[in-house]
Design an enzyme around this catalytic site. Structure first.
Site, short mmCIF file in Angstrom:
data_model
loop_
_atom_site.label_atom_id
_atom_site.label_comp_id
_atom_site.label_asym_id
_atom_site.label_seq_id
_atom_site.Cartn_x
_atom_site.Cartn_y
_atom_site.Cartn_z
CE LYS A 1 -4.57 0.78 0.34
NZ LYS A 1 -5.62 0.02 -0.36
CB ALA B 1 -16.28 6.16 -5.61
CB VAL B 2 -16.73 1.83 -2.55
CG1 VAL B 2 -17.26 0.44 -2.22
CG2 VAL B 2 -15.44 1.72 -3.36
#
Length: 346
Positions: A80, A180-181
């Site tokens: 990440k 967004a999700v």
């Protein structure tokens, strides 16, 4: 700041600090494991209060990606990255190209992609300097719809296990965070007949969901106290903690946020409270699954991607069943499953 002494440090293979004076880039890349393949995980842009806060986040997120990719049966390790700053003011082509150059120097041990406050357009700017990015426009593209689909199917799996049916109609769902999700998740839930209660720090995001899906807006702190069937954490992590868990009335917790448990013991508390928790890195794996299908030699295949995402439902049912049989919390079972796959291979 001593990285090796951080509680979240888990024998990470690499932790790289990146800077670029001209663009103002300050970033951290963490490669947790490459046991199953190159580390893959998105890049998050966030205005962290301190550098230590950014380090803790990238360490937790990268380990989560190792487990997420393993349980999703992807030939990826876990990594990440975080860029430190205010997304409203620091974004520029120079910044993302500088970050791309840092990715290039890692030589493929880590591939980045879209995450919080990073768009596919931003990733395309990184791509001008490196091939070590995924989720490209014209290929797999925006991963959010697939993460939303997987989360929706995860809620259905939790309902099946807890209630013996998948019926969403009339279900009361509290959704915390409307990125967004979460927007995609709300759309799925609304179309299936759920009653939505939502909150976010962005009023425009709230207004959109209220207008389009008939959701009821509630206060940031009020979301924990609602008498609902499902609590869906879809903002940043650690919202399941000593302060919030006693207030949550929902008997199912299933959302798309990463690192939802503030500490491992909070998963045990949820089990003791007869709350079914869908482990975050299992339920929210739809996006990285979709990104994987970009790497296939024959090219991106959305149909194969969606079929793989639909497997999240069965994986969660397996985890829920094992948790009951072994009298363990679901997050421990998910971790054990991930470690089994990492040790034995896909």
């Amino acid at each position: 700041m001593a990285v090796f002494n951080q509680v979240e440090f888990d024998n990470h293979e690499q932790v790289v600090f990146c800077s670029d004076e001209q663009s103002g880039l300050k970033a951290i890349i963490a490669v947790h494991s490459t046991a199953l393949g190159p580390a893959v995980g998105g890049c998050r842009l966030w205005n962290y209060a301190t550098d230590d806060e950014a380090i803790v986040d990238v360490l937790r997120l990268s380990k989560g990606m190792t487990y997420k990719n393993a349980v999703a049966r992807l030939p990826f390790g876990g990594g990440k990255s975080v860029i430190i700053g205010d997304a409203k003011s620091i974004k520029s082509e120079e910044l993302f190209r500088a970050f791309g150059r840092h990715l290039e120097r890692l030589g493929g041990s880590y591939y980045s992609a879209e995450d919080v406050n990073i768009t596919t357009g931003d990733v395309m700017m990184m791509h001008k300097e490196t091939n070590y990015v995924l989720g490209l426009e014209g290929k797999s593209g925006n991963p959010s719809p697939y993460t939303a689909l997987g989360t929706f199917l995860g809620i259905k799996a939790a309902l099946q296990h807890k209630r013996g049916n998948q019926d969403i109609k009339g279900l009361k769902v509290a959704v915390q965070g409307l990125g967004a999700v979460a927007y995609g998740l709300c759309k799925h839930l609304h179309e299936a007949g759920a009653e939505l209660f939502v909150t976010d720090i962005n009023q425009a995001s709230i207004d959109r969901v209220v207008t389009e899906f008939g959701a009821t807006a509630v206060g940031i702190d009020e979301i924990y106290d609602l008498d609902v069937d499902v609590y869906a954490p879809c903002a940043l992590g650690a919202t399941l903690n000593d302060n919030t868990i006693p207030r949550i009335k929902a008997k199912i917790i299933a959302g798309c946020a990463n690192n939802q448990l503030a500490a491992s013991r909070h998963g045990d508390i949820l089990r003791d409270n007869n709350v079914l928790y869908a482990p975050d890195y299992v339920i929210n794996a739809g996006g990285i699954i979709n990104v994987y299908y970009e790497t296939n030699p024959e090219g991106y295949n959305e149909a194969k991607s969606i079929k793989h995402v639909e497997g999240i439902y069965d994986t969660l049912l397996e985890i829920f069943k094992r948790a009951d049989e072994e009298n363990k919390s679901t997050h421990h079972i998910a971790d054990e499953l991930a470690r089994e796959i990492i040790a034995n291979g896909l």
